[in-house]
Design a protein around this motif. Sequence first.
Motif, mmCIF file in Angstrom:
data_model
loop_
_atom_site.group_PDB
_atom_site.id
_atom_site.type_symbol
_atom_site.label_atom_id
_atom_site.label_comp_id
_atom_site.label_asym_id
_atom_site.label_seq_id
_atom_site.Cartn_x
_atom_site.Cartn_y
_atom_site.Cartn_z
ATOM 1 N N GLY A 179 40.271 38.124 38.256
ATOM 2 C CA GLY A 179 38.929 38.178 38.794
ATOM 3 C C GLY A 179 38.130 39.047 40.282
ATOM 4 O O GLY A 179 37.402 39.350 40.510
ATOM 5 N N HIS A 180 39.611 39.210 40.642
ATOM 6 C CA HIS A 180 39.195 40.531 42.147
ATOM 7 C C HIS A 180 39.518 42.069 41.451
ATOM 8 O O HIS A 180 39.291 42.817 41.929
ATOM 9 N N ARG A 181 40.424 41.942 40.747
ATOM 10 C CA ARG A 181 41.170 43.199 40.098
ATOM 11 C C ARG A 181 41.638 43.112 39.240
ATOM 12 O O ARG A 181 41.576 42.105 38.403
ATOM 13 N N LEU A 182 41.952 44.010 37.975
ATOM 14 C CA LEU A 182 41.949 44.538 36.865
ATOM 15 C C LEU A 182 42.855 45.768 36.784
ATOM 16 O O LEU A 182 42.952 47.062 37.643
ATOM 17 N N MET A 368 36.815 44.365 42.336
ATOM 18 C CA MET A 368 35.725 44.169 43.078
ATOM 19 C C MET A 368 35.824 44.317 44.704
ATOM 20 O O MET A 368 36.720 43.752 45.046
ATOM 21 N N PRO A 369 34.355 44.818 44.677
ATOM 22 C CA PRO A 369 34.080 44.365 46.323
ATOM 23 C C PRO A 369 33.915 43.910 46.754
ATOM 24 O O PRO A 369 33.793 43.136 46.587
ATOM 25 N N MET A 370 34.031 43.468 48.574
ATOM 26 C CA MET A 370 33.699 42.413 49.013
ATOM 27 C C MET A 370 32.556 42.866 50.338
ATOM 28 O O MET A 370 32.330 44.354 50.164
ATOM 29 N N ARG A 371 32.447 41.920 50.516
ATOM 30 C CA ARG A 371 30.844 41.837 51.933
ATOM 31 C C ARG A 371 31.578 42.632 52.795
ATOM 32 O O ARG A 371 32.982 41.180 53.021
#
Length: 372
Positions: A179-182, A368-371
């Motif tokens: 869900g955060h990386r693939l 996926m990026p982070m804030r």
Amino acid sequence: MRITLERSNLLKSLNHVHRVVERRNTIPILSNVLLRSDGASLEMKATDLDLEITEATPAQVEQAGATTVPAHLLYDIVRKLPDGSEVLLASNAEGTAMTVASGRSKFSLQCLPQSDFPDLTAGSFSHSFRLKATDLKMLIDRTQFAISTEETRYYLNGIFMHTVESKGDLKLRAVATDGHRLARADVVAPSGSEGMPGIIIPRKTVSELQKLLDNPDVMVTVEVSDAKIRLTIGSIVMTSKLIDGTFPDYQRVIPANNDKELRVDCQSFAQAVDRVSTISSERGRAVKLALAEGQMTLTVNNPDSGSATEELPVGYESDPLEIGFNAKYLLDITAQLTGTDAVFLLADPGSPTLVRDLAAEDALYVLMPMRV
């Protein structure tokens, strides 16, 4: 049962099978390894009811038979015996104990009847194909780091393997995501894999399989059904249940229109990320990448301990952009890249980023990026 065999052969096979056995078991027979001798070999089998590994090793069989003994205990005993020694395994007439003897050492282990040992191999397989150990290892190595460890989304707790048409060729594809990386990797689909069901191979099976693929010259036979997979690697046979679930449509999260291209030296980038992330807290491992023409500035701010920055020359000619990523995830992905340069395709600070390996066209990664 009474057999003699080389310590090195026994240890090698035990090393392969004993890892399946969980240290803590509520069912006593599952703590044991099944030993079955006939002809000129000893067959060993261990299982946790989801995964089973069998291996045969050469032995001098004086008296054929079968029994089960504690797996980790037998492994520890054989491991501590001297190199080059021969080991005698002999069970008593009642089948309640087995002697392990080598040189001046002698051990007696309690046995459980082999009739109690569960069998996983029932059922037929709809598809069968062969592929090189190096290809299978590549598929696993490039994707397994992205397997989810969240038990609630159990269908992500493995590698999704299936065949897919890509650029006019049929490919065997492995995908993993948390869900955060693939991570996605392809090899040319071997003959016999056409039309196979899409399967999710569980995390523990993937981990054990990785350790068994140590000989690059071996061909691996893969047999698949809707519920199970069986892999034959030389004298080792591994049978595993599959995860019963539906893998999400991963194609939807792979961005197609990311137009900002960043090229960076992989090793320098990984080292810079590692250095600046030293200051980050365990909870928030965000590193900010500020991109301008020809340059990247990496920044980490930790309110409790301070801040860190580092500048890197990069290939970047688009509009300036600031984007944050989890430092560990960046390092996991760069560790998979085989080329000297990595290509990041970016859109904006809130959209997924695509990472490509210039040396391996058949692999891609999404982050996926982070804030920040």
